[in-house]
Design a protein around this motif. Structure first.
Motif, short mmCIF file in Angstrom:
data_model
loop_
_atom_site.label_atom_id
_atom_site.label_comp_id
_atom_site.label_asym_id
_atom_site.label_seq_id
_atom_site.Cartn_x
_atom_site.Cartn_y
_atom_site.Cartn_z
N ASP A 468 0.78 -1.09 0.14
CA ASP A 468 0.04 0.08 0.02
C ASP A 468 0.92 1.26 0.06
O ASP A 468 0.51 2.34 -0.83
CB ASP A 468 -1.07 0.12 1.23
N GLU A 469 1.96 1.23 0.66
CA GLU A 469 2.84 2.50 0.79
C GLU A 469 3.77 2.54 -0.46
O GLU A 469 4.52 3.69 -0.23
CB GLU A 469 3.80 2.51 2.16
N SER A 470 4.03 1.75 -1.31
CA SER A 470 4.92 1.89 -2.23
C SER A 470 4.66 3.12 -3.19
O SER A 470 3.51 3.29 -3.38
CB SER A 470 4.67 0.59 -3.33
N PRO A 476 9.98 -3.41 -9.50
CA PRO A 476 10.23 -4.53 -8.27
C PRO A 476 9.52 -3.97 -7.17
O PRO A 476 8.92 -5.07 -6.49
CB PRO A 476 11.77 -4.21 -8.04
N CYS A 477 9.32 -3.05 -6.85
CA CYS A 477 8.74 -2.77 -5.77
C CYS A 477 7.11 -2.60 -5.95
O CYS A 477 6.32 -3.19 -5.20
CB CYS A 477 8.92 -1.40 -4.88
N ARG A 478 6.95 -2.07 -6.83
CA ARG A 478 5.38 -1.64 -7.17
C ARG A 478 4.52 -3.02 -7.44
O ARG A 478 3.44 -3.16 -7.10
CB ARG A 478 5.29 -0.71 -8.54
N GLY A 520 11.24 -0.66 -0.67
CA GLY A 520 11.29 -2.10 -1.34
C GLY A 520 12.51 -3.08 -1.14
O GLY A 520 12.40 -4.30 -1.01
N GLN A 521 13.63 -2.57 -0.82
CA GLN A 521 14.98 -3.43 -0.50
C GLN A 521 14.59 -4.20 0.53
O GLN A 521 15.05 -5.24 0.76
CB GLN A 521 15.98 -2.58 -0.49
N SER A 522 13.91 -3.53 1.51
CA SER A 522 13.38 -4.38 2.94
C SER A 522 12.20 -4.89 3.27
O SER A 522 11.98 -5.53 4.11
CB SER A 522 13.69 -3.18 4.22
N ALA A 523 11.46 -4.72 2.19
CA ALA A 523 10.08 -5.15 2.27
C ALA A 523 9.84 -6.71 2.36
O ALA A 523 8.95 -7.10 3.24
CB ALA A 523 9.29 -4.85 0.93
N PRO A 524 10.88 -7.52 1.76
CA PRO A 524 10.78 -9.03 2.17
C PRO A 524 11.26 -9.36 3.52
O PRO A 524 11.24 -10.65 3.82
CB PRO A 524 11.94 -9.33 0.96
N ASN A 525 11.73 -8.62 4.21
CA ASN A 525 12.47 -8.84 5.44
C ASN A 525 11.57 -9.53 6.28
O ASN A 525 12.05 -10.66 6.87
CB ASN A 525 13.32 -7.73 6.24
N PRO A 526 10.43 -9.18 6.84
CA PRO A 526 9.68 -10.00 7.50
C PRO A 526 9.29 -11.75 6.96
O PRO A 526 9.16 -12.58 7.64
CB PRO A 526 8.21 -9.18 7.57
N VAL A 527 9.18 -11.54 5.47
CA VAL A 527 8.96 -13.03 5.11
C VAL A 527 10.35 -13.65 5.14
O VAL A 527 10.21 -15.10 5.59
CB VAL A 527 8.80 -12.78 3.41
#
Length: 548
Positions: A468-470, A476-478, A520-527
């Protein structure tokens, strides 16, 4: 204004203090629980009891134990004769919790021998005793809307000594030797950043305070601005002197109206006394501070997007280099630090680099402010030395999960961080240790989850936030965050296969290494972290779906 005048203001403020101090929390958390009405009732109760000459009711900032608000602290006692001595500042007061306006008469009545049934807190409990307040040393003590209250707590003395006794290079050297690292998340050495801006060539330079605190569950910066705004202004002024800037901006999100209002009051008060503006403390140093209000876009916490927003453009990140230290706001060298970083500057100058460097760990110096939230008994603000074990924070200070529940994990660093399992709670909380665990310090949010929490749902929640915040600028992020959220939803609903899980892991790597900015670079961290520590939950959901 000279030092003697500054000291005189502080002395007058302290001399005007009455024997009994009644402090009512007026930070956002307590205000939402009607503390403004509590303060008015306390004022009325003092008048009704005829105690105006001996009792002073003050609205203060965050008193930290937010879950028990509204909070009221009473310190001192009614003088019976002129020879009575005032109570020492170090003496613990009486903390009242969950105070309602109707409780005010009985609280004031205790000062003259009455009884009260209002719930009392324990200021000697671990939540308070394990804290080491540096950033929060004035929080809950000074009146954030009175500059005199801040000056009485040695406020602006560091700025005076810097302008009259130190060169910019001296200041940068002190900050460098202190080992202070940026408290906004990345942990970049503050002294190195300041030195880079100071050396950069430019007709103008700017100093920015990043107060766009957007992590879910984080409220450290908001509380600092609401509780001690002059502390941040003083830190910014010292930084501006060190790097050669004359203009500062505080970028704060519109969702923080109390913080904005108190910043506006603080800036006006400082200007009126000549502490901001031209020829500060009769020196050649000029410094002006303006506030810029953001619309709440999470991406504007990224420094290039933040600067675009200040310039009146849409807040979207730009590739780096060049870095802001070389080419920032309107193309000029720009220093950007967050609220907590600036709040550390004044005590470092006053007490010395060696003092600060003696706190914390070898590579992570000083203290860190955390916002405890989630499934934990004591929600609120804490400030502890770097290197404090996670278990001490969660179980001892935080009181663990309510009603004897079991802690499963802690999310640190918000959407950019990761989930740390209870089995790793013996780890110290510092930049390096958290990174090794697959998380990060972030700005200081700490969300506790109990054994009932579904970790796949946690990863999906944070991915939905990032999606939502992208800002949509880079593909890659969008697109990537949307697809990651889609895959997590399939897994959560029991509709996924092992092929989907493999695709999830592959796509996380792609988004991490090809996105334009930190969001975007850190978005996958929780996964990444939930797959690392709780992969069995992913596999169980996939297996469950295969049986349907």
């Amino acid at each position: 204004m000279d030092l003697a005048e500054l000291v005189e203001i502080g002395q007058k403020e302290r001399a005007s203090e009455k024997p009994v101090q009644v402090r009512c929390c007026m930070a956002a958390g307590c205000l939402s629980a009607n503390s403004e009405a509590v303060k008015k009732s306390l004022d009325a109760a003092v008048s009704a009891a005829g105690l105006e000459a001996q009792v002073q009711v003050t609205g203060v900032g965050c008193m930290r134990l937010c879950c028990q608000g509204p909070l009221v602290e009473v310190k001192g006692e009614i003088k019976q004769s002129s020879v009575d001595k005032p109570v020492a500042e170090e003496t613990l007061g009486t903390l009242y919790e969950k105070v309602a306006p109707a409780d005010a008469p009985s609280i004031i009545g205790t000062l003259t021998g009455g009884e009260t049934t209002v719930q009392k807190g324990d200021l000697a409990q671990p939540f308070f005793t394990y804290q080491m307040p540096i950033v929060l040393e004035n929080s809950g003590k000074v009146d954030p809307e009175r500059i005199q209250s801040y000056i009485a707590a040695k406020g602006y003395q560091a700025l005076y000594h810097v302008l009259r006794e130190k060169t910019p290079a001296d200041v940068i050297d002190t900050i460098t030797r202190s080992g202070l690292r940026g408290r906004g998340g990345a942990g970049y050495p503050t002294g190195v950043k300041w030195a880079t801006v100071a050396k950069a060539k430019g007709d103008r330079k700017f100093v920015i305070c990043n107060a766009d605190e957007g992590d879910p569950g984080a409220f450290m910066d908001r509380s600092i601005l609401e509780s001690d705004p002059h502390r941040v202004l003083e830190g910014m002024a010292i930084a501006a002197y060190a790097v050669g800037a004359e203009q500062g901006y505080i970028y704060v999100r519109a969702e923080y109206p109390t913080a904005i209002n108190r910043l506006q009051i603080a800036i006006r008060q400082a200007q009126r006394l000549g502490i901001l503006g031209t020829q500060i403390f009769d020196s050649r140093f000029d410094f002006k501070v303006d506030i810029r209000i953001g619309a709440g876009a999470y991406v504007c916490g990224e420094e290039t997007a933040l600067m675009a927003s200040i310039e009146g453009k849409r807040g979207m990140p730009e590739p780096r280099p060049p870095y802001p230290a070389e080419s920032g706001l309107w193309g000029y060298p720009t220093l950007i630090n967050n609220v907590e970083t600036y709040a550390n500057i004044s005590p470092i100058i006053r007490k010395g680099a060696e003092w600060f460097a003696s706190i914390g760990t070898e590579k992570s110096k000083g203290t860190k402010v955390f916002a405890l939230a989630g499934q934990i008994t004591n929600t609120g603000l804490i400030e502890v030395p770097m290197g404090t074990p996670l278990e001490l924070i969660v179980e001892t200070m935080g009181g663990g999960v309510p009603n004897g529940g079991i802690v499963k994990a802690v999310q640190t660093g918000g959407p950019s961080g990761g989930c740390i399992p209870a089995s790793a709670f013996n780890s110290p909380v510092d930049y390096e240790s958290l990174a090794q665990l697959g998380s990060m310090m972030g700005s200081g949010g700490m969300i506790v989850m109990d054994k009932t929490t579904n970790m796949v749902d946690v990863a999906r929640f944070f991915m939905e936030f990032c999606m939502d915040e992208s800002c949509g600028k880079c593909i890659p992020c969008r697109v990537g965050t949307v697809q990651l959220h889609h895959l997590l939803t399939k897994i959560s609903e029991g509709k996924a296969s092992m092929t989907d899980l493999a695709l999830l892991e592959e796509l996380c790597e792609t988004v991490k290494f090809t996105s334009l900015c930190g969001l975007g670079q850190s978005a996958p961290n929780p996964v990444f972290s939930t797959l690392r520590y709780f992969k069995e939950e992913y596999l169980a959901l996939i297996k469950q779906g295969a049986k349907v």
